[in-house]
Design a protein around this motif. Structure first.
Motif, PDB file in Angstrom:
ATOM      1  N   ALA A 158       0.833  -1.199   0.000  1.00 48.94           N
ATOM      2  CA  ALA A 158       0.000   0.000   0.000  1.00 48.94           C
ATOM      3  C   ALA A 158       0.868   1.249   0.000  1.00 48.94           C
ATOM      4  N   THR A 159       0.388   2.248  -0.705  1.00 51.18           N
ATOM      5  CA  THR A 159       1.061   3.539  -0.708  1.00 51.18           C
ATOM      6  C   THR A 159       0.382   4.440   0.309  1.00 51.18           C
ATOM      7  N   ALA A 160       1.182   5.151   1.067  1.00 51.22           N
ATOM      8  CA  ALA A 160       0.631   6.078   2.057  1.00 51.22           C
ATOM      9  C   ALA A 160       0.969   7.502   1.632  1.00 51.22           C
ATOM     10  N   GLU A 161       0.205   8.422   2.129  1.00 54.43           N
ATOM     11  CA  GLU A 161       0.415   9.817   1.794  1.00 54.43           C
ATOM     12  C   GLU A 161       0.556  10.626   3.090  1.00 54.43           C
ATOM     13  N   LEU A 162       1.584  11.461   3.136  1.00 57.78           N
ATOM     14  CA  LEU A 162       1.789  12.342   4.285  1.00 57.78           C
ATOM     15  C   LEU A 162       1.401  13.757   3.889  1.00 57.78           C
ATOM     16  N   THR A 163       0.854  14.489   4.840  1.00 55.90           N
ATOM     17  CA  THR A 163       0.616  15.917   4.649  1.00 55.90           C
ATOM     18  C   THR A 163       1.592  16.666   5.548  1.00 55.90           C
ATOM     19  N   VAL A 164       2.313  17.605   4.951  1.00 50.97           N
ATOM     20  CA  VAL A 164       3.359  18.327   5.686  1.00 50.97           C
ATOM     21  C   VAL A 164       3.103  19.824   5.560  1.00 50.97           C
TER      22      VAL A 164
ATOM     23  N   GLY B 263       7.224  28.172   0.086  1.00 53.70           N
ATOM     24  CA  GLY B 263       6.219  28.122   1.151  1.00 53.70           C
ATOM     25  C   GLY B 263       5.821  29.506   1.612  1.00 53.70           C
ATOM     26  N   PRO B 264       5.122  29.572   2.723  1.00 57.95           N
ATOM     27  CA  PRO B 264       4.609  28.401   3.450  1.00 57.95           C
ATOM     28  C   PRO B 264       3.366  27.840   2.787  1.00 57.95           C
ATOM     29  N   ARG B 265       3.240  26.519   2.835  1.00 57.38           N
ATOM     30  CA  ARG B 265       2.049  25.870   2.293  1.00 57.38           C
ATOM     31  C   ARG B 265       1.984  24.421   2.763  1.00 57.38           C
ATOM     32  N   GLU B 266       0.893  23.758   2.360  1.00 56.99           N
ATOM     33  CA  GLU B 266       0.721  22.365   2.707  1.00 56.99           C
ATOM     34  C   GLU B 266       1.260  21.502   1.566  1.00 56.99           C
ATOM     35  N   ARG B 267       2.055  20.517   1.913  1.00 59.42           N
ATOM     36  CA  ARG B 267       2.675  19.645   0.922  1.00 59.42           C
ATOM     37  C   ARG B 267       2.211  18.204   1.096  1.00 59.42           C
ATOM     38  N   THR B 268       2.195  17.480  -0.011  1.00 58.51           N
ATOM     39  CA  THR B 268       1.804  16.078   0.017  1.00 58.51           C
ATOM     40  C   THR B 268       2.995  15.219  -0.423  1.00 58.51           C
ATOM     41  N   VAL B 269       3.287  14.226   0.386  1.00 61.61           N
ATOM     42  CA  VAL B 269       4.432  13.355   0.131  1.00 61.61           C
ATOM     43  C   VAL B 269       3.928  11.918   0.082  1.00 61.61           C
ATOM     44  N   GLY B 270       4.204  11.222  -1.013  1.00 60.37           N
ATOM     45  CA  GLY B 270       3.846   9.816  -1.130  1.00 60.37           C
ATOM     46  C   GLY B 270       4.965   8.939  -0.613  1.00 60.37           C
ATOM     47  N   VAL B 271       4.597   7.840   0.069  1.00 56.59           N
ATOM     48  CA  VAL B 271       5.578   6.846   0.529  1.00 56.59           C
ATOM     49  C   VAL B 271       5.214   5.522  -0.127  1.00 56.59           C
ATOM     50  N   TYR B 272       6.099   5.017  -0.966  1.00 60.76           N
ATOM     51  CA  TYR B 272       5.854   3.832  -1.790  1.00 60.76           C
ATOM     52  C   TYR B 272       6.802   2.706  -1.364  1.00 60.76           C
ATOM     53  N   PRO B 273       6.333   1.774  -0.560  1.00 61.68           N
ATOM     54  CA  PRO B 273       7.174   0.612  -0.231  1.00 61.68           C
ATOM     55  C   PRO B 273       7.331  -0.285  -1.455  1.00 61.68           C
ATOM     56  N   HIS B 274       8.492  -0.846  -1.645  1.00 63.36           N
ATOM     57  CA  HIS B 274       8.693  -1.787  -2.760  1.00 63.36           C
ATOM     58  C   HIS B 274       9.816  -2.733  -2.447  1.00 63.36           C
TER      59      HIS B 274
END
Ligand code: ZN
Length: 130
Positions: free
Chosen positions: A3-9, A119-130
């Motif tokens: 599964a891919t997860a998404e972080l908000t920073v 910035g400043p702003r909200e960023r989205t970061v994907g985490v892709y396990p493989h």
């Protein structure tokens, strides 16, 4: 396929460095062994793996600000942030790290750093396990 997860920073300044190591760790499946790619889904931010020592993070911010001068690019006519795009290109938008037992297998002084260039702003970061 993991599964891919998404972080908000949230970033706090025009140029800002945020340690996202804990968020990346929390986004990994508990039993994952292998690699994970951290991918910043933006054109004016980047990612790096380095030491999250506060004075060094200040140095990184100062350094990033020197990577491209502001205010003298064609794209600035559109939204005034050409330097941020160019800085992001030099930083790169992804990092791949080893994962063991569901945890980032980083060196003692290594952290995953989101580098904000517009910035400043909200960023989205994907985490892709493989
Ligand atoms: Zn732009």
């Amino acid at each position: 396929m993991n599964a891919t997860a998404e972080l908000t920073v949230e970033t706090a300044d025009r140029v800002d460095v945020v340690d996202i190591t804990d968020g990346v760790a929390g986004a990994l499946p508990d039993d994952h062994d292998g690699l994970a790619t951290v991918f910043v889904r933006h054109t004016t931010a980047g990612v790096a793996i380095n030491e999250a020592e506060p004075r060094l993070l200040d140095d990184v911010e100062r350094f990033v600000a020197t990577l491209a001068p502001r205010g003298e690019w064609d794209h600035d006519e559109l939204d005034g942030n050409a330097a941020a795009h160019l800085r992001s290109m030099l930083l790169g938008r992804d990092a791949t790290l080893p994962v063991a037992g569901g945890a980032p297998d980083l060196g003692t002084w290594q952290s995953v750093l989101l580098v904000e260039c517009d910035g400043p702003r909200e960023r989205t970061v994907g985490v892709y396990p493989h």
